[in-house]
Design an enzyme around this catalytic site. Sequence first.
Site, PDB file in Angstrom:
ATOM      1  N   GLU A  35       0.843  -1.189   0.000  1.00 14.43           N
ATOM      2  CA  GLU A  35       0.000   0.000   0.000  1.00 14.43           C
ATOM      3  C   GLU A  35       0.879   1.239   0.000  1.00 14.43           C
ATOM      4  O   GLU A  35       1.851   1.295   0.752  1.00 14.43           O
ATOM      5  CB  GLU A  35      -0.885   0.017   1.254  1.00 14.43           C
ATOM      6  N   GLU A  39      -8.596   0.869  -4.387  1.00 15.34           N
ATOM      7  CA  GLU A  39      -9.606   0.481  -3.390  1.00 15.34           C
ATOM      8  C   GLU A  39     -10.466   1.671  -2.986  1.00 15.34           C
ATOM      9  O   GLU A  39      -9.952   2.749  -2.624  1.00 15.34           O
ATOM     10  CB  GLU A  39      -8.924  -0.123  -2.138  1.00 15.34           C
TER      11      GLU A  39
HETATM   12  O1  KIV Z   1      -5.675  -7.431   2.082  1.00 14.05           O
HETATM   13  C1  KIV Z   1      -6.466  -7.537   1.147  1.00 14.05           C
HETATM   14  O2  KIV Z   1      -7.282  -8.476   1.068  1.00 14.05           O
HETATM   15  C2  KIV Z   1      -6.443  -6.509   0.118  1.00 14.05           C
HETATM   16  C3  KIV Z   1      -7.542  -6.520  -0.886  1.00 14.05           C
HETATM   17  C4  KIV Z   1      -8.795  -6.037  -0.291  1.00 14.05           C
HETATM   18  C5  KIV Z   1      -7.168  -5.770  -2.113  1.00 14.05           C
HETATM   19  O3  KIV Z   1      -5.582  -5.701   0.109  1.00 14.05           O
END
Ligand code: KIV
Length: 299
Positions: free
Chosen positions: A127, A194
Amino acid sequence: MYANASGGGAPVKKVTAPEVRARKGSGPALAMVTAYDFTMARLVDEAGVDLILVGDSLGMVVQGLGNTLPVTLDEIAYHTRAVARASARAHVVADLPFLSYQVSPAQAVESAGKLVKEGAAESVKLEGGEDFAEHVARIVRAGVPVMGHVGLMPQSVHALGGFKVQGRGDDAARKVLADARAIEEAGAYAIVLEAIPPDVAAEVTRTVGVPTIGIGAGALCDGQVLVCTDLLGMSRGHAPRFAKRYAELGDAIVAATRRYVDEVRTGAFPAPEQTYKPNRADESGPRVSEQGKVVALRH
Ligand code: KIV
C-alpha cells in the site's frame, strides 16, 4: 509448465506477472480473489481466477481482528506457503503487512525477499503512493514483481479516520492519480484501486499503462478483486457496499454442521457406510432404534 497441485491432470501453465502486465488493454478483465489456506486456494484456482492474493485482510478474516495492523510478515509467509502449494495456475501475490516495508527501501526489499523465499510468493503487494515509489523501485530492482495499492489503504486506517471512500473532490482525486502514476513509474506491474469513486478509477485506468484492479472502484478497471469470504457469503455482520455475495456458504456451513450435530446426538452418524468392517460380526457399533436414537453401545 508443471503438474497441477493435486499431482494429477494435464500440466497447467502459471499466470506470470509479465502476462498480467500485458493484459492492459487486451484480453478479458483480470479476476483476483483472496485466499489464506490450501483448501480455499485450490478451489479458487480450479475456478480459474488469474491471481490469488494472500492479503493482510487475513488479520480480519482469519484472525478476527478489527483491522490489518497487527498482521506480521511471518504470518503472511506462513499463509502464502499454503496458498502457493495449491495454486496450479493462478499467480500468487503476497501482501507486505504494516511496518514490514515502510521503514526504508532496504527493509522493503528484505521483506519482499522473505515472502518469495519462505512463502513461495510470485509477487508482492504494498500500500502506498508517491511516498513509497522508491520502495517499489528497489523491490523491482531486486527481481520481485510489485503490485501497488492506492486509494483506501487500510494500513492507514487511523490516519484516514476509518475505512472511508478516498478520492472525493478534485484535490483528493488528483492525489489518487498522482499516487498511481508514481507507483507505475517505479515499476509496478499492476495497481489495486480500493474504495474510490468510479470516475476517478476510470481516469486512473485511462492514464496508467499497467492494469488496475478495483475493489469498490466501479466497473471501469482492468480487473476486480474480492475477499473470498465476501464473495462466497461466509462473512457475517456489516459488509462493504462493493462486496457481492455469489453464494451463501456461511448459511450452508451452519446448516450442514447442525445436521452433523443432530446425527451425532441421535447416533445416526457414523452409519455403517462410514464405519470400518468389525473384527467380529457381532461388534458392529452402537445399536440404533428406528427413530435413529442410540439405544445401546456395544462393547
Ligand atoms: O488485504 C487484502 O485483502 C487486500 C484486498 C482487499 C485488495 O488488500
